[in-house]
Design a protein around this motif. Structure first.
Motif, short mmCIF file in Angstrom:
data_model
loop_
_atom_site.label_atom_id
_atom_site.label_comp_id
_atom_site.label_asym_id
_atom_site.label_seq_id
_atom_site.Cartn_x
_atom_site.Cartn_y
_atom_site.Cartn_z
N GLU A 19 0.90 -1.26 -0.02
CA GLU A 19 -0.03 0.12 0.14
C GLU A 19 0.94 1.48 0.19
O GLU A 19 0.15 2.20 -0.19
CB GLU A 19 -1.06 -0.02 1.18
CG GLU A 19 -2.18 -0.99 0.94
CD GLU A 19 -2.82 -1.32 -0.26
OE1 GLU A 19 -3.41 -0.17 -0.67
OE2 GLU A 19 -3.03 -2.23 -0.69
N GLU A 20 2.15 1.30 -0.05
CA GLU A 20 2.94 2.49 -0.04
C GLU A 20 3.00 2.95 -1.63
O GLU A 20 3.03 2.30 -2.48
CB GLU A 20 4.37 2.46 0.34
CG GLU A 20 4.32 2.04 2.01
CD GLU A 20 5.85 2.46 2.40
OE1 GLU A 20 5.95 2.87 3.50
OE2 GLU A 20 6.60 1.37 2.06
N THR A 21 2.98 4.11 -1.64
CA THR A 21 3.20 4.84 -2.97
C THR A 21 4.49 5.64 -3.36
O THR A 21 4.93 5.86 -2.37
CB THR A 21 1.99 5.60 -3.37
OG1 THR A 21 2.04 6.60 -2.34
CG2 THR A 21 0.70 4.94 -3.10
N THR A 23 6.76 7.66 -6.88
CA THR A 23 6.81 8.05 -8.01
C THR A 23 7.98 7.78 -8.81
O THR A 23 9.15 8.00 -8.18
CB THR A 23 6.77 9.87 -8.27
OG1 THR A 23 5.57 10.21 -7.54
CG2 THR A 23 6.75 10.31 -9.72
N ARG A 51 3.25 7.67 -11.11
CA ARG A 51 2.86 7.07 -9.71
C ARG A 51 2.51 5.70 -9.43
O ARG A 51 1.87 5.23 -10.56
CB ARG A 51 1.61 8.20 -9.31
CG ARG A 51 1.34 8.00 -7.91
CD ARG A 51 2.09 9.50 -7.19
NE ARG A 51 1.86 9.24 -5.97
CZ ARG A 51 2.31 9.68 -4.98
NH1 ARG A 51 3.80 9.41 -5.17
NH2 ARG A 51 1.92 9.53 -3.59
N ILE A 52 2.99 5.06 -8.63
CA ILE A 52 2.76 3.69 -8.46
C ILE A 52 2.53 3.41 -7.22
O ILE A 52 2.71 4.13 -6.18
CB ILE A 52 3.97 2.83 -8.94
CG1 ILE A 52 5.17 3.13 -8.28
CG2 ILE A 52 4.21 2.81 -10.65
CD1 ILE A 52 6.35 2.03 -8.40
N ARG A 53 1.88 2.29 -6.86
CA ARG A 53 1.19 1.98 -5.46
C ARG A 53 1.90 0.13 -5.57
O ARG A 53 1.48 -0.36 -6.35
CB ARG A 53 -0.19 1.92 -5.26
CG ARG A 53 -0.48 1.54 -4.04
CD ARG A 53 -2.14 1.92 -3.56
NE ARG A 53 -2.93 1.51 -4.67
CZ ARG A 53 -3.43 0.12 -4.75
NH1 ARG A 53 -3.15 -0.81 -3.76
NH2 ARG A 53 -4.47 -0.05 -5.79
N ILE A 66 2.39 -4.23 -8.41
CA ILE A 66 2.00 -2.96 -8.26
C ILE A 66 1.04 -2.47 -9.25
O ILE A 66 0.45 -3.29 -10.20
CB ILE A 66 3.23 -2.04 -8.88
CG1 ILE A 66 3.79 -2.47 -10.34
CG2 ILE A 66 4.46 -2.56 -7.90
CD1 ILE A 66 4.70 -1.44 -10.96
N HIS A 67 0.19 -1.48 -8.57
CA HIS A 67 -0.75 -0.73 -9.52
C HIS A 67 -0.16 0.52 -9.99
O HIS A 67 0.37 1.35 -9.38
CB HIS A 67 -1.93 -0.22 -8.60
CG HIS A 67 -3.09 0.18 -9.21
ND1 HIS A 67 -3.39 1.36 -9.27
CD2 HIS A 67 -3.99 -0.35 -9.65
CE1 HIS A 67 -4.54 1.74 -10.04
NE2 HIS A 67 -5.01 0.55 -10.02
N VAL A 68 -0.16 0.75 -11.49
CA VAL A 68 0.19 1.69 -12.33
C VAL A 68 -0.75 1.85 -13.30
O VAL A 68 -1.20 1.12 -13.98
CB VAL A 68 1.57 1.22 -12.83
CG1 VAL A 68 1.63 0.27 -13.59
CG2 VAL A 68 2.17 2.56 -13.50
N ARG A 72 -2.83 -3.45 -13.08
CA ARG A 72 -1.80 -4.00 -12.10
C ARG A 72 -0.81 -5.06 -12.88
O ARG A 72 -1.08 -5.63 -13.67
CB ARG A 72 -2.63 -5.19 -11.08
CG ARG A 72 -3.53 -4.59 -10.19
CD ARG A 72 -4.02 -5.58 -9.27
NE ARG A 72 -4.70 -4.93 -8.01
CZ ARG A 72 -5.33 -5.57 -6.97
NH1 ARG A 72 -4.97 -6.83 -6.92
NH2 ARG A 72 -5.61 -5.11 -6.14
N LYS A 87 10.02 8.60 -2.68
CA LYS A 87 8.97 8.31 -1.72
C LYS A 87 9.04 9.60 -0.75
O LYS A 87 10.05 9.82 -0.19
CB LYS A 87 9.50 7.09 -1.12
CG LYS A 87 8.60 6.48 0.40
CD LYS A 87 9.16 5.35 0.95
CE LYS A 87 8.52 5.23 2.14
NZ LYS A 87 9.03 4.27 3.09
#
Length: 90
Positions: A19-21, A23, A51-53, A66-68, A72, A87
């Motif tokens: 859950e951390e994001t 760039t 931006r990614i998570r 990751i979610h980008v 996913r 970060k």
């Protein structure tokens, strides 16, 4: 309104927890097939400024999900270790 002093620093994608994001700031492609590696990541939407998570990180040096850009992606740990993100720390 109080303004917080935020500090950014660059870390490998693999250091982010669930859950951390961050760039994307740079990609360390290395020698040899570096251009192929960079192009592959760009084709997946991983370009500087994106931006990614982190969705999850598999144990025992498994892949990082990751979610980008609304999708996913699962990246091998070796690939994820060469992607650096900014970060924010408060």
């Amino acid at each position: 309104m109080e303004r917080r002093n935020t500090k950014k620093h660059e870390v490998a994608l693999t250091t982010l927890k669930k859950e951390e994001t961050g760039t994307v700031s740079s990609i360390k492609a290395g020698h040899g097939q570096g251009r192929v590696f960079e192009k592959r990541l760009m084709d997946m939407g991983l370009t500087p400024g994106t931006r990614i998570r982190v969705v999850k990180s598999a144990p025992f040096h498994g892949p990082v999900e990751i979610h980008v850009r609304g999708s996913r992606l699962a990246l091998g740990r070796g690939m994820a270790e060469r992607i650096f993100v900014e970060k924010k720390e408060e």
